[in-house]
Design a protein around this motif. Structure first.
Motif, PDB file in Angstrom:
ATOM      1  N   PHE A  54      -3.915 -10.659  -5.858  1.00 43.15           N
ATOM      2  CA  PHE A  54      -3.848  -8.654  -5.329  1.00 43.15           C
ATOM      3  C   PHE A  54      -4.821  -8.996  -4.609  1.00 43.15           C
ATOM      4  O   PHE A  54      -6.415  -8.637  -4.752  1.00 43.15           O
ATOM      5  CB  PHE A  54      -3.499  -7.904  -6.874  1.00 43.15           C
ATOM      6  N   ALA A  55      -4.806  -7.936  -3.650  1.00 44.75           N
ATOM      7  CA  ALA A  55      -5.404  -7.321  -2.773  1.00 44.75           C
ATOM      8  C   ALA A  55      -6.355  -5.499  -3.429  1.00 44.75           C
ATOM      9  O   ALA A  55      -7.410  -5.478  -2.819  1.00 44.75           O
ATOM     10  CB  ALA A  55      -4.599  -6.695  -1.485  1.00 44.75           C
ATOM     11  N   GLY A 111      -3.950   0.772  -9.671  1.00 44.04           N
ATOM     12  CA  GLY A 111      -3.918  -0.353  -9.880  1.00 44.04           C
ATOM     13  C   GLY A 111      -2.605  -1.353  -8.182  1.00 44.04           C
ATOM     14  O   GLY A 111      -2.131  -0.060  -8.245  1.00 44.04           O
ATOM     15  N   PRO A 112      -2.668  -2.399  -8.158  1.00 39.81           N
ATOM     16  CA  PRO A 112      -2.033  -2.762  -7.651  1.00 39.81           C
ATOM     17  C   PRO A 112      -0.313  -2.162  -7.627  1.00 39.81           C
ATOM     18  O   PRO A 112      -0.487  -1.683  -8.402  1.00 39.81           O
ATOM     19  CB  PRO A 112      -2.107  -4.176  -7.281  1.00 39.81           C
ATOM     20  N   ALA A 113       0.468  -2.026  -6.172  1.00 32.93           N
ATOM     21  CA  ALA A 113       1.380  -1.824  -5.913  1.00 32.93           C
ATOM     22  C   ALA A 113       2.462  -2.258  -5.679  1.00 32.93           C
ATOM     23  O   ALA A 113       2.333  -3.369  -5.104  1.00 32.93           O
ATOM     24  CB  ALA A 113       1.489  -0.183  -5.540  1.00 32.93           C
ATOM     25  N   PHE A 114       3.991  -2.033  -5.429  1.00 37.50           N
ATOM     26  CA  PHE A 114       4.479  -3.636  -5.715  1.00 37.50           C
ATOM     27  C   PHE A 114       5.899  -2.481  -5.072  1.00 37.50           C
ATOM     28  O   PHE A 114       6.694  -1.350  -5.502  1.00 37.50           O
ATOM     29  CB  PHE A 114       4.543  -4.588  -6.570  1.00 37.50           C
ATOM     30  N   VAL A 115       6.822  -3.216  -4.032  1.00 39.13           N
ATOM     31  CA  VAL A 115       7.878  -3.181  -4.069  1.00 39.13           C
ATOM     32  C   VAL A 115       8.769  -4.772  -4.634  1.00 39.13           C
ATOM     33  O   VAL A 115       8.605  -5.507  -3.614  1.00 39.13           O
ATOM     34  CB  VAL A 115       8.132  -3.490  -2.062  1.00 39.13           C
ATOM     35  N   SER A 120       3.699  -0.095   3.240  1.00 44.01           N
ATOM     36  CA  SER A 120       3.254  -1.194   3.790  1.00 44.01           C
ATOM     37  C   SER A 120       3.253  -1.992   3.489  1.00 44.01           C
ATOM     38  O   SER A 120       2.276  -2.048   1.971  1.00 44.01           O
ATOM     39  CB  SER A 120       2.564  -1.469   4.948  1.00 44.01           C
ATOM     40  N   ARG A 121       3.404  -3.863   3.497  1.00 47.32           N
ATOM     41  CA  ARG A 121       2.591  -4.797   2.824  1.00 47.32           C
ATOM     42  C   ARG A 121       0.968  -4.621   3.294  1.00 47.32           C
ATOM     43  O   ARG A 121       0.483  -4.630   4.602  1.00 47.32           O
ATOM     44  CB  ARG A 121       3.902  -6.044   2.694  1.00 47.32           C
ATOM     45  N   VAL A 122       1.087  -5.598   1.912  1.00 48.11           N
ATOM     46  CA  VAL A 122      -0.949  -5.975   2.009  1.00 48.11           C
ATOM     47  C   VAL A 122      -1.114  -6.522   3.096  1.00 48.11           C
ATOM     48  O   VAL A 122      -0.409  -7.884   3.512  1.00 48.11           O
ATOM     49  CB  VAL A 122      -1.307  -6.429   0.930  1.00 48.11           C
ATOM     50  N   GLY A 123      -2.488  -6.685   3.906  1.00 44.36           N
ATOM     51  CA  GLY A 123      -2.961  -7.356   4.728  1.00 44.36           C
ATOM     52  C   GLY A 123      -2.118  -7.347   5.752  1.00 44.36           C
ATOM     53  O   GLY A 123      -2.296  -8.483   6.973  1.00 44.36           O
ATOM     54  N   GLY A 124      -1.974  -6.374   6.045  1.00 45.09           N
ATOM     55  CA  GLY A 124      -0.616  -5.817   8.143  1.00 45.09           C
ATOM     56  C   GLY A 124       0.373  -6.865   7.918  1.00 45.09           C
ATOM     57  O   GLY A 124       1.022  -7.009   9.463  1.00 45.09           O
ATOM     58  N   VAL A 134       0.973  -1.022   0.004  1.00 40.71           N
ATOM     59  CA  VAL A 134       0.292   0.027   0.314  1.00 40.71           C
ATOM     60  C   VAL A 134       0.439   1.486  -0.069  1.00 40.71           C
ATOM     61  O   VAL A 134       1.857   1.354   0.800  1.00 40.71           O
ATOM     62  CB  VAL A 134      -0.816   0.237   1.021  1.00 40.71           C
ATOM     63  N   VAL A 135       0.610   1.825  -0.716  1.00 41.46           N
ATOM     64  CA  VAL A 135       1.508   3.529  -0.751  1.00 41.46           C
ATOM     65  C   VAL A 135       0.571   4.733  -0.887  1.00 41.46           C
ATOM     66  O   VAL A 135      -0.270   4.679  -1.315  1.00 41.46           O
ATOM     67  CB  VAL A 135       1.765   3.813  -2.653  1.00 41.46           C
TER      68      VAL A 135
END
Length: 411
Positions: free
Chosen positions: A342-343, A303-307, A277-281, A250-251
């Protein structure tokens, strides 16, 4: 055909309408095979008999994409043929993702020994190998329809990347000369990719591996060789053993999507300190925090974001699409860990003509932005340039081309 006649054709061909005088173009092709390609192949150890068996009856395939007859001017195509560069939502349609993962789990059990051996030898996880195998050829089940010599001959002679495809055609002739392929196996995709891992011929020569110990590297019929070859390819492109490919995140709104790209990396701990932070805590794995990570937002804010880690860009060495690398990582995770979708969902983006995106890219270039070339493909340089352009206009950056931008960025 004489050299003088060839020279005349080179002058005339720019004026030929598409679909006209194909007989003359075919004659020019035959002369090119004899006068240009044959000396190159001979220098690489290809015999005349092998050359004639492969290309003696060669014909041009005018139905292939991105063709440019000799002397004609190349242009960015209006439509986009490759799904890797189309709408993200369509690329990740549920039946494709779920099917690849479900069959992948079956293959993981069936080929556990070969996968484990490949991982020991290369450090590449079996789930990643399986996901590539599934995406490339449906685990060897997808029909590969084209004659490889016809495809590569056509594209070497008249495509937007003729020099590249000429090298691949010579490599294909070397494969034939060495007898690597079983009889009747010289079939390819429309781009010239071979076998279950869909290797270009040069990749076969450089990375094909013997996984079953029979002394051959058979990417057409041997599952063990296919597994070993994919793993070898990734390892030779600097896969980092022990690191993941990436994490959905999550950005926050105050972190710009224009920070995307492999040239803007920083330790994952630093991204976390910025509020990503990562999705889903979930927490980032402890061993990943000190490693470099990169923001990757393939649809911008839509759309979804990633590191992602350096391994994501190793996957892109297999296919230069962000969506391809993301598909492979995601399907691999679903195979191994049973993960779900994806979340974040994909917004209604994509589907623009390549020519429209190229027009926007040229507009951004005129404003001093580095978009990575006006090729009509919305890569990370184009996405973040859009974000910076939006910020300069006082808009909230979304970092993805939309149709409504054409008026401001178009010609």
């Amino acid at each position: 055909m004489t050299l003088r006649r060839l020279a005349c054709l080179l002058v005339l061909l720019p004026t030929l309408a598409w679909g006209q005088d194909r007989t003359e173009v075919a004659q020019f092709y035959r002369a090119w095979l004899s006068d240009t390609l044959w000396p190159m192949a001979r220098a690489e150890g290809v015999s005349r008999s092998t050359f004639d068996a492969a290309l003696g009856d060669a014909r041009l395939n005018w139905d292939l994409p991105d063709l440019v007859p000799p002397g004609a001017e190349a242009a960015v195509p209006r439509a986009q043929r490759q799904s890797e560069f189309a709408s993200p939502a369509r690329y990740f349609r549920p039946n494709a993702v779920q099917g690849a993962a479900a069959i992948g789990r079956q293959m993981a059990a069936r080929h556990a020994d070969a996968l484990a051996a490949a991982e020991r030898a290369t450090g590449v996880p079996g789930r990643i190998v399986l996901a590539i195998w599934g995406r490339e050829s449906g685990y060897g089940r997808v029909d590969i329809p084209h004659d490889a010599f016809e495809v590569l001959g056509t594209k070497a002679f008249m495509s937007t990347r003729a020099e590249y495809f000429t090298e691949e055609l010579v490599a294909l002739l070397q494969i034939a000369q060495a007898g690597h392929a079983p009889p009747g196996a010289m079939k390819s995709s429309w781009a010239g990719a071979l076998g279950q891992p869909q290797f270009m011929p040069s990749s076969f020569l450089n990375y094909a591996a013997d996984g079953d110990g029979d002394g051959r590297s058979d990417i057409w019929r041997s599952e063990a060789d296919t597994i070993a070859s994919i793993a070898t390819y990734l390892a030779q492109h600097d896969w980092v053993a022990g690191r993941d490919w990436g994490f959905e995140v999550v950005v926050p709104e105050d972190v710009s999507c224009a920070l995307e790209g492999p040239d803007q990396g920083r330790p994952i701990a630093d991204w976390a300190a910025m509020g990503i932070s990562r999705v889903g805590g979930k927490a980032f794995p402890e061993h990943e925090l000190r490693g470099e990570g990169y923001l990757m937002m393939p649809a911008g804010r839509h759309g979804p974001a990633f590191v992602v880690t350096p391994n994501f860009y190793v996957l892109k060495d297999y296919n230069m699409s962000d969506l391809y690398a993301l598909f492979v990582g995601h399907v691999g995770d679903r195979i191994a860990y049973g993960m779900s979708d994806f979340a974040a969902g994909w917004g209604d983006v994509g589907g623009l003509y390549r020519s429209d995106i190229a027009e926007m890219q040229r507009g951004l270039q005129a404003l001093g932005h580095d978009v990575g070339g006006a090729d009509g493909l919305p890569g990370f340089k184009t996405r973040r340039s859009i974000g910076r352009w939006q910020a300069d206009r006082g808009e909230t950056p979304t970092c993805f081309p939309r149709k409504e931008m054409l008026g401001a960025l178009g010609g």
